[in-house]
Design a protein around this motif. Sequence first.
Motif, mmCIF file in Angstrom:
data_model
loop_
_atom_site.group_PDB
_atom_site.id
_atom_site.type_symbol
_atom_site.label_atom_id
_atom_site.label_comp_id
_atom_site.label_asym_id
_atom_site.label_seq_id
_atom_site.Cartn_x
_atom_site.Cartn_y
_atom_site.Cartn_z
ATOM 1 N N ASN A 48 0.819 -1.230 0.000
ATOM 2 C CA ASN A 48 0.000 0.000 0.000
ATOM 3 C C ASN A 48 0.848 1.273 0.000
ATOM 4 O O ASN A 48 0.306 2.385 0.070
ATOM 5 N N THR A 49 2.171 1.140 -0.097
ATOM 6 C CA THR A 49 3.042 2.318 0.072
ATOM 7 C C THR A 49 2.788 3.406 -0.974
ATOM 8 O O THR A 49 2.835 4.596 -0.649
ATOM 9 N N GLY A 50 2.513 3.001 -2.233
ATOM 10 C CA GLY A 50 2.275 4.002 -3.286
ATOM 11 C C GLY A 50 1.095 4.897 -2.924
ATOM 12 O O GLY A 50 1.194 6.134 -2.961
ATOM 13 N N GLU A 92 18.532 4.317 7.221
ATOM 14 C CA GLU A 92 18.169 2.947 7.633
ATOM 15 C C GLU A 92 19.369 2.314 8.343
ATOM 16 O O GLU A 92 20.470 2.300 7.810
ATOM 17 N N PRO A 93 19.150 1.761 9.551
ATOM 18 C CA PRO A 93 20.291 1.224 10.295
ATOM 19 C C PRO A 93 20.785 -0.142 9.818
ATOM 20 O O PRO A 93 21.982 -0.422 9.905
ATOM 21 N N TRP A 94 19.875 -0.987 9.327
ATOM 22 C CA TRP A 94 20.269 -2.389 9.187
ATOM 23 C C TRP A 94 20.670 -2.726 7.758
ATOM 24 O O TRP A 94 19.951 -2.449 6.806
ATOM 25 N N PRO A 96 20.903 -5.472 5.701
ATOM 26 C CA PRO A 96 20.152 -6.188 4.667
ATOM 27 C C PRO A 96 19.046 -5.340 4.039
ATOM 28 O O PRO A 96 18.840 -5.389 2.823
ATOM 29 N N MET A 97 18.352 -4.557 4.868
ATOM 30 C CA MET A 97 17.295 -3.696 4.335
ATOM 31 C C MET A 97 17.907 -2.633 3.427
ATOM 32 O O MET A 97 17.444 -2.389 2.308
ATOM 33 N N ARG A 98 18.961 -1.990 3.914
ATOM 34 C CA ARG A 98 19.571 -0.904 3.131
ATOM 35 C C ARG A 98 20.223 -1.451 1.860
ATOM 36 O O ARG A 98 20.157 -0.832 0.798
ATOM 37 N N ALA A 137 5.638 3.689 8.663
ATOM 38 C CA ALA A 137 5.744 2.442 9.440
ATOM 39 C C ALA A 137 7.106 2.376 10.133
ATOM 40 O O ALA A 137 7.729 1.321 10.212
ATOM 41 N N GLY A 138 7.567 3.511 10.627
ATOM 42 C CA GLY A 138 8.876 3.595 11.287
ATOM 43 C C GLY A 138 8.724 4.239 12.652
ATOM 44 O O GLY A 138 8.101 3.660 13.551
ATOM 45 N N PHE A 139 9.262 5.491 12.806
ATOM 46 C CA PHE A 139 9.079 6.211 14.059
ATOM 47 C C PHE A 139 7.587 6.324 14.343
ATOM 48 O O PHE A 139 6.821 6.641 13.433
#
Length: 271
Positions: A48-50, A92-94, A96-98, A137-139
């Motif tokens: 649903n991000t778009g 982004e800290p992690w 694999p995601m970055r 969906a973060g802070f």
Amino acid sequence: MVHSRPFGPVTTRADDLWGAAPDLRPSKGTGNRFYLEFPDVYDRFAANTGQTVAAVHEMFGFAGKVLLDVGSGTGRSTFELAKHARFVVGLEPWDPMRAFAVERLRSLRLRNVAFVRGAVEHMPFAPHSADLIVSFAGFPFWFVDAGERGRRLGEQFLADCDRIVRPGGSVVAVGGAPGWEMGEPTPVLQSGPGEAKRVHERINGRVHAYMTALGFAHRDVFVEGDYGSVREAVETYGFIYGRRTIDYLLTNNQLSVRWKLRIHDRPVHSQ
Ligand SMILES: C[S@@+](CC[C@H](N)C(=O)[O-])C[C@H]1O[C@@H](n2cnc3c(N)ncnc32)[C@H](O)[C@@H]1O
């Protein structure tokens, strides 16, 4: 333990992925094992991000602006923001995601996106370097259940936003509305025994209270995440939320999930 997956190195220990600069590591508990090991599944899940980014663009107008997207994950939100904004930096800290986001950036060849390693606890940006700080969906999900420490981290984050964002800008954080933790089937899924009930119960209500205490206002919008097929919905949304969500998708032959989202915003008090 580190092992290989098609999308890069994966580890079951968040600490392995931070490595150097231990003084800048994110708070304990924010290295969710799911994000560390299955960034590709998260990326497919976030259907649903778009629509979500388009709704926030309509409210805040990203044209010509420099945005900082905190908790940028696989870049879903960042790439959508880049369709509207002048420049977007994903924080982004992690790894694999970055790494997933950087790989996609290479294939998309966008010139108005960059990804930076970092966490909201330590934002490496110059004063007045952004027009808006956004988070999808973060802070503040990482801090809400951390008691007094979580409250202090939120206040510190806002003080950093007041330093980084130019006068007239805002901090905008988007998550689910209370009672919509798993989208439209939430009442069904929370009404009986099962893993989805235990894990996701009512966090959005606590987020709302946390954000209100920090001085955020809010508005709600509805969006829909379309998976294109029941199989894709099961493999992503069902993978994340568990057996009862899979039963729900199959019983209803459901290809998409509707969400009520809460958009929290607070104007910066520029320094
Ligand atoms: C649910 S994902 C959202 C990703 C992206 N914004 C999107 O809309 O698809 C949340 C992201 O926040 C990141 N994160 C966790 N702790 C963080 C922190 N302390 N500071 C910044 N980001 C963090 C996670 O690694 C994860 O990639």
